[in-house]
Design a protein around this motif. Structure first.
Motif, PDB file in Angstrom:
ATOM      1  N   SER A 146      -3.305  -2.054  -7.755  1.00  0.00           N
ATOM      2  CA  SER A 146      -4.118  -2.814  -6.807  1.00  0.00           C
ATOM      3  C   SER A 146      -4.768  -4.011  -7.473  1.00  0.00           C
ATOM      4  O   SER A 146      -4.857  -5.096  -6.896  1.00  0.00           O
ATOM      5  CB  SER A 146      -5.188  -1.911  -6.190  1.00  0.00           C
ATOM      6  OG  SER A 146      -4.603  -0.862  -5.454  1.00  0.00           O
TER       7      SER A 146
ATOM      8  N   LYS B  94      -4.210  -8.149  -6.609  1.00  0.00           N
ATOM      9  CA  LYS B  94      -5.328  -9.009  -6.246  1.00  0.00           C
ATOM     10  C   LYS B  94      -5.417 -10.249  -7.127  1.00  0.00           C
ATOM     11  O   LYS B  94      -6.090 -11.223  -6.784  1.00  0.00           O
ATOM     12  CB  LYS B  94      -6.637  -8.228  -6.330  1.00  0.00           C
ATOM     13  CG  LYS B  94      -6.758  -7.163  -5.239  1.00  0.00           C
ATOM     14  CD  LYS B  94      -8.042  -6.368  -5.403  1.00  0.00           C
ATOM     15  CE  LYS B  94      -8.151  -5.289  -4.330  1.00  0.00           C
ATOM     16  NZ  LYS B  94      -9.380  -4.467  -4.485  1.00  0.00           N
TER      17      LYS B  94
ATOM     18  N   ARG C 195       0.826  -1.210   0.000  1.00  0.00           N
ATOM     19  CA  ARG C 195       0.000   0.000   0.000  1.00  0.00           C
ATOM     20  C   ARG C 195       0.858   1.258   0.000  1.00  0.00           C
ATOM     21  O   ARG C 195       0.575   2.225  -0.706  1.00  0.00           O
ATOM     22  CB  ARG C 195      -0.928  -0.005   1.222  1.00  0.00           C
ATOM     23  CG  ARG C 195      -2.055  -1.025   1.138  1.00  0.00           C
ATOM     24  CD  ARG C 195      -2.825  -1.093   2.449  1.00  0.00           C
ATOM     25  NE  ARG C 195      -3.453   0.177   2.757  1.00  0.00           N
ATOM     26  CZ  ARG C 195      -4.658   0.562   2.300  1.00  0.00           C
ATOM     27  NH1 ARG C 195      -5.347  -0.225   1.506  1.00  0.00           N
ATOM     28  NH2 ARG C 195      -5.162   1.732   2.636  1.00  0.00           N
TER      29      ARG C 195
END
Length: 340
Positions: free
Chosen positions: A335, A339, A86
């Motif tokens: 992101s 995933k 992050r």
């Protein structure tokens, strides 16, 4: 840099402790404005007429204090791997954009042909450590290092508490003095900037870890320590002008807690419209900072001082507004890759 929600809060009902934890974007926005003002007098001029702007670099200390708090929230919520992912998504794309533009513009302006290794070192922040390339910007390179080593810093503060923060101040000061004594020269600017600011970063972690006590700025014990720190900081600031050893950044780190208190008191007197602007800058402080660095390497193209003034004022807003959607798209893409 830290993102928080922009919910409206009742200024008059908040003490400083609650304000620090509920409206960090306010402080980050003011800190970014301080840095922009400092860079204005550094790069454009008018320092004699805008004397307070010369001390605007204390905004960096405020950034690092609230970065310490914000990283604690993230670190407690996610695993270390997710935490790093992050943080990397937040800072690395913008860092790389700034590095590419900086290197390309510098190459064009100065007629320098940088090697592939120099480009690589600039883009990866290795140049901060004098490994290829050239020193572009100390702050973002330091921030990457602080992100990577955050778990160590968190455990250190959790174990040593306020004594650990005080010891770090003393250790940093001794390191600066030792380098000068051994070499006859001040510690390189980029390392002095980081080492001197580590204590204020650790203080942010401490405030998060023990906010029911030291984080409550209304607590008499904390206020006493804060004022002692400010007096020492002012003494160090004077000494920095009188002695050859560069300790100015240690001084601002000591003064910063009192300044944060003052900004907390100022909060209740700021109108809603101005507050929205400050919070907007705080939310996207990283984009504003990278945009400001782009101005740094292009401002000398301007033909006159007044042209520089106009370019500086307009450019900060334009570059930030261009980088905001770019970083959102990159963050969304990165992101989605993680995933998969």
């Amino acid at each position: 840099m830290i993102r928080t929600s922009q919910k409206e809060i009742k200024n008059t009902q908040l003490n400083a402790k609650e304000l620090i934890f509920s409206d960090r974007t306010y402080f980050m926005g003011l800190a970014m404005l301080m840095v922009i003002c400092f860079h204005f007098v550094s790069w454009v001029g008018f320092g004699k007429f805008l004397l307070p702007f010369l001390w605007g670099y204390i905004g960096v200390d405020i950034f690092l204090f609230f970065s310490g708090i914000g990283l604690c929230f993230s670190y407690k919520k996610y695993s270390y791997l997710t935490f790093i992912q992050r943080r990397a998504i937040r800072i690395i794309p913008l860092y790389m954009v700034g590095a590419v533009l900086d290197t390309a513009i510098t190459s064009w302006q100065d007629g320098i042909s940088f090697s592939s290794w120099d480009w690589f070192c600039n883009i990866t922040s290795l140049s901060y450590y004098h490994i290829g390339g050239y020193l572009r910007d100390w702050y973002l390179s330091s921030l990457i290092l602080l992100y990577l080593t955050f778990p160590i810093a968190y455990k250190y503060v959790n174990k040593c508490k306020s004594g650990g923060v005080i010891f770090t101040v003393i250790l940093g000061l001794l390191a600066i003095i030792f380098v000068y004594s051994a070499t006859g020269k001040n510690m390189p600017f980029q390392y002095n900037c980081l080492i001197s600011r580590i204590p204020i970063f650790l203080l942010g972690i401490l405030v998060y870890d023990r906010y029911t006590d030291i984080g409550n700025i209304e607590n008499q014990r904390y206020r006493k320590v804060m004022w002692i720190s400010m007096v020492l900081g002012m003494m160090f600031l004077v000494a920095d002008r009188l002695i050859p050893i560069s300790i100015g950044f240690v001084a601002t780190a000591l003064i910063a807690p009192a300044l944060i208190y003052g900004l907390a008191m100022l909060h209740r007197h700021i109108g809603k419209s101005l507050m929205r602007i400050i919070r907007f800058i705080g939310i996207y402080s990283l984009e504003f900072y990278v945009g400001n660095l782009i101005i740094h390497v292009t401002i000398d193209i301007m033909p006159s001082k007044m042209a520089k003034v106009a370019y500086y004022i307009i450019g900060n807003l334009v570059f930030a507004l261009m980088l905001i959607p770019f970083n959102k798209l990159v963050a969304k893409y990165c992101s989605s890759l993680i995933k998969r």
